[in-house]
Design an enzyme around this catalytic site. Sequence first.
Site, short mmCIF file in Angstrom:
data_model
loop_
_atom_site.label_atom_id
_atom_site.label_comp_id
_atom_site.label_asym_id
_atom_site.label_seq_id
_atom_site.Cartn_x
_atom_site.Cartn_y
_atom_site.Cartn_z
N ASP A 78 90.72 -26.03 52.50
CA ASP A 78 90.86 -25.01 51.58
C ASP A 78 92.23 -25.13 51.04
OD1 ASP A 78 90.57 -22.30 50.93
OD2 ASP A 78 91.70 -21.68 52.52
N LYS A 79 92.45 -23.89 49.92
CA LYS A 79 93.71 -24.22 49.47
C LYS A 79 94.60 -23.05 49.93
CE LYS A 79 94.37 -21.91 45.40
NZ LYS A 79 95.72 -21.00 45.82
N PHE A 119 85.87 -5.05 50.87
CA PHE A 119 85.68 -6.29 50.27
C PHE A 119 84.68 -7.38 50.82
CE2 PHE A 119 86.30 -10.96 49.80
CZ PHE A 119 86.48 -11.08 48.31
N ARG A 136 97.58 -16.38 41.82
CA ARG A 136 96.32 -15.66 42.10
C ARG A 136 96.34 -14.51 41.30
NH1 ARG A 136 94.34 -17.04 47.38
NH2 ARG A 136 93.95 -14.96 47.71
N GLY A 149 88.22 -20.71 46.43
CA GLY A 149 87.43 -19.64 45.68
C GLY A 149 88.08 -19.50 44.38
N ASP A 150 89.47 -19.93 44.20
CA ASP A 150 90.22 -19.44 43.10
C ASP A 150 89.52 -20.10 41.93
OD1 ASP A 150 91.99 -18.31 44.50
OD2 ASP A 150 93.40 -20.07 44.76
N ASN A 172 86.63 -17.40 56.35
CA ASN A 172 85.74 -18.06 55.40
C ASN A 172 85.67 -19.76 55.24
OD1 ASN A 172 88.43 -18.28 54.50
ND2 ASN A 172 87.72 -18.34 52.27
N ASP A 173 86.56 -20.38 56.46
CA ASP A 173 86.31 -21.72 56.26
C ASP A 173 85.75 -22.29 57.64
OD1 ASP A 173 88.24 -21.87 53.98
OD2 ASP A 173 89.84 -21.47 55.46
#
Length: 1229
Positions: free
Chosen positions: A413-414, A627, A691, A772-773, A884-885
């Site tokens: 992931d980032k 969200f 971001r 997700g970016d 999310n990972d």
Amino acid sequence: MMWRSPLARVRDALRGQKVREKDLRNLVSNLPYEGLDKWKQPNRYFPGNSIKTSKYTLLLFIPMNLFEQFHRLANLYFVGLAILNFVPVVNAFQPEVALIPICVILCLTAMKDAWEDFRRYQSDKRLNSMPCLIYSRKVKQFVERYWKDVRVGDFVKVVCNEIVPADLLLLHTSDPNGVCHIETANLDGETNLKQRRVVPGVCITDPEFEAESFNSIVVCEKPNINLNHFKCYVEKPDKDKVGAGIENLLLRGCTVRNTDHAVGFVVYAGHETKAMLNNNGPRYKRSKQERRLNIDVMFCVILLLTMCLVGALGHYLWLQTLPGLPPYLVPHSNGHLDSPSLSSFYMFFTMIILLQVLIPISLYVSIELVKIAQIFFITNDIDLYDEETDSQIQCRALNITEDLGQIEYIFTDKTGTLTENKMVFRRCSIMGTEYPHKENGKTSHWTLKLVCCTCTVVSPHSINFETEVTPDKKLLQQISGAESTSVSRKIDAYLDFFLALAICNTVVVSMATAQRQRVSRKSKRNRTISVDSSIEEDHFNPPVKLEGSGGNTGAQTCSLHVPRSSSEPAVTPDMVCYEAESPDEAALVYAAKAYGFILLGRTPDSVTVRLPSGEDLRFEVLDTLTFDSNRKRMSVLVRHPISKEYVLYTKGADYAIMELLDCVSLEKGNQKNIAADTQQHLDYYAKEGLRTLCIAKKVLSGREYESWSADRHRALAAIENREQLIMDTAVQIETNLTLLGATGIEDRLQENVPDTITALREAGIQVWVLTGDKPETAVNIGYACRLLEEEDLVINMSCKNKVRRPLSASLKVGCLIQNISLVIDGRTLAMTLSSDLQERFVELAKHCRSVLCCRVTPLQKSAVVKIIREKLKVMTLAVGDGANDVNMIQAADVGIGISGQEGMQAVMMSDFAISRFKHLKKLLLVHGHWCNSRLANMIIYFFYKNTANVNLLFWYQFFCGFTATAMIDYWLMIFFNLFFTSAPPIMFGILDKDISAEMLLGVPELYRTGQGSGEYRFSTFWVSMLDAFYQSLVCFFIPYLAYRGSDMDIFSFGTPVNTISLFTILLHLSIEIKAWTVVHWVIMLGSVALYFIVTLAYSAICVTCNAYWTLQSQMVDPMFYLVCIITTVVALLPRYTFHVLKNSIAPSPLEQARHLDRMDPITRDQWIKEWRSFRGGGQVKRSGLSVPPSPTLGTSVEAYPPSPTASEITGDEFTLNVISENYNRPVHT
């Protein structure tokens, strides 16, 4: 207590099972039934709150543990052979002796299991005996009971800083707004506070809760493991239904904070609570070496059966050649012997018993001991300790340490993994005007006098850049004008922008005096900003001076805040503390606070914001649309306290907001220009690596709100398809938005991330980033962390339709050009993952040095990992820090979680947990290499050792008519593997160090030796087996030839053979050991001493044994020593010669590295430095291949292979950009 018949009990149990399996449960209060028998209780079918995680009882421990151990086929195999040895016609030696090895193994394992289970029992007892408050109708108040006494339907009271004993539906709190703050660190590791609110309109008995007045029915779903969702509604006596969700549920294990007390209704208890359903213990995975080991064990079984078949056939032929009945063959009671065929059949099983040691019984136990020691060394490595967070590496999966040395693909992931996840507010765009905030993120004398409060103790000399936002002078002047005039429509948009930043979030607000009673860890690390913003260029606005600021801008800043009257309670900004679920939200709230829009309080029904003028506005919160990963946005619906309008504030991803803008407003020139300018700013922010978020609003009419509110109420009260209905109502209202602006937040790289990625790529590991970016942000971060190099050919794939032709075109480019990298967005990735395009995508990815997948969902992350792992048959590792990972981490062969700013969900579901991405370098390159090398060599040595030893018995069968006779005493045979040769290989697997850590870190290419098959290969296994056969031949036949023709008995002959075998096996290990320590010397010499002491004592004490006084008589004969020396030298000479020639003529990279390790550290470091500079400054190149020049705008087209045109690919629906040094300038291909 009334007696009940067994039939009634069985009928009640069956009815209870049906009730528990229903999708919905109807729960009522236990108070009207207090004191009645259990079978009269309405909630009797549901389990109590007592938990039991221990597996055994004192009475059933032995049978249950044996049953569990017999699931391992090796144990079943040896027990079967031991039982077979009790059959008289096939027994090889004393039946009782055959039981000793397997009994020792089973007893050691049982002792370990018993100790672990006893610790679980103590933990259960401690939890079940914790006190809690349960309401009693007889006493008319809450009384103290134990956790184990809690039942479904009880009312439980939890006071501040107490742990919730069961899953409670929140009905009442001491807070007048019905809010309860909880900390879920025991469940997901998150230390930030979360709000839970009471079910509205159910209990109105303020200020004290009256449990006996509760006469509603609670209808909830069947228990499940989902910690983030809960379906429930409360049906009142008037049949009115009130919906409830996870925001109304207190989970077992949570801690109540900042709330005096809370009362809840027990919906799940004991093992049905969500915490217990998620408590699965350590994860079990099968490592690659373990899978390979099982294959080799099967080869050994085949080899054993072959040897036994040879023995049975040889016995048959031997019997056939006998001229008569020899006196040493004893007939049966009837005076007859078995036929040769029947005797050979029996002999087959007897040979299995005799040669059973060919299957290493102690190997599995030795592997477990070695892995425990490896985990100890990893967790105690000081280089993997993070001082700032006071955390060390955690090994949650205990049996895959060797897989760390075989990784070929890393998926990361980032945000929070490569970056700090500590957000700095860097830029914003409001109504098409950009404000760069050049001074933010660095020390400056020009600051607001609004000092933000933090909830952790910070050094007075350090600066918290995440909370101390330095306002932009031009924007500050604009807001000052807005406060003074407040008539311009444009000015209202500015105020709405900052109101949205302050309101549209889930930040928990508390006073500094009401913090949790918990010690905060002091930060020991000075945070610095690597970006020199003093020379940052503003691409959109010329420099603007703040009028009248002079040298005292602080005075003008203070003029924004009008002093409050003395009659009102003084609430200063310093008294406010914020706790956010994500760093993004915290950064936006602190940015609004820096401009005077201070979030003062939040309740379920309202949010209070102080304006720069000092006026407090209390907005009525009508609903919060949280969200989710599908909508990519969140919204808050409020009622404006002044205009009384229904206003929806929305923030989210730029692409998710831009497509929801009001089309009618966009047709107007001004709004269209604002959207275009904002999009231009967003693109620039992304290319800077920031971001991005868009801020928008919508004003609803009263009729629109009433209609939508009715739909929302029905969705919240639904049980079936509740999540989808709730999301549909959110999508329904989030349309026709008015754009207010956008924000750009900097998330800085973690320390040493570029060096780590460079080292991993030099080690032959392909690194993929799944984020997700936006693609522009991902590409910028890719260059910053050296995932992308300036000479790389970067292919940017983005399309809206099928991608078959683009994949073919990209694959053609990838096959012809070496240094290519791929950037692909989520929509294109979803198409490439379809069944008809997977093969082409995998083939393209295989030719890429690095891949960046942007705008991907959590499910897409796991899908990518699974496809690469299954299609390419490679070892994969996934690393992430957030919830999310989790899917990606579980899909990989090895999952690593980073304990960062997004909680501990990833850590709790991972195999290993680290605190910094840089720790991955040493974890893989050093510990991974060591664990893989040590365990591989130990396994191979175990197979060699057992084969070399058992073959001595096999060769003897050619001289005893294949009668399964042994020339070595049975007890000495057992002691040989159980004691004499067991400790050296274990120490070999724990302590051997082929290369130093400094060398492994300095030359990452050495890691490649462990990838693929590594040192434990098909060839190395069979070479060791052949060597074992050769050595056993030498160890048997040289003594045989030396003593041939003498009057030595068979056991006197077996003594030197056994001794030579011991010397050969131990000296063989000495050749393989790369780093000798004191422990090695003690173990090796101790094993030899133990052999002689035990054998001498046994042969002297056991008068009736076959080995009586054999070793003593041999040790006085010089021939014994001569035979031992000559035989051992001849047996080991080929292996020793092979090592000498191999290391002299064609040394492997590992051997060359060992040669460098022998140099002094200064010379070694100098050599490594020169070698790296020779390779081009440490840049990653593929050895053995020439690197073509990177295509740039000035490069001739003829220098590169022709590429398809856009029309040849897919027309207008596909974009394929080749990005070169200036990555924001696409080159058409």
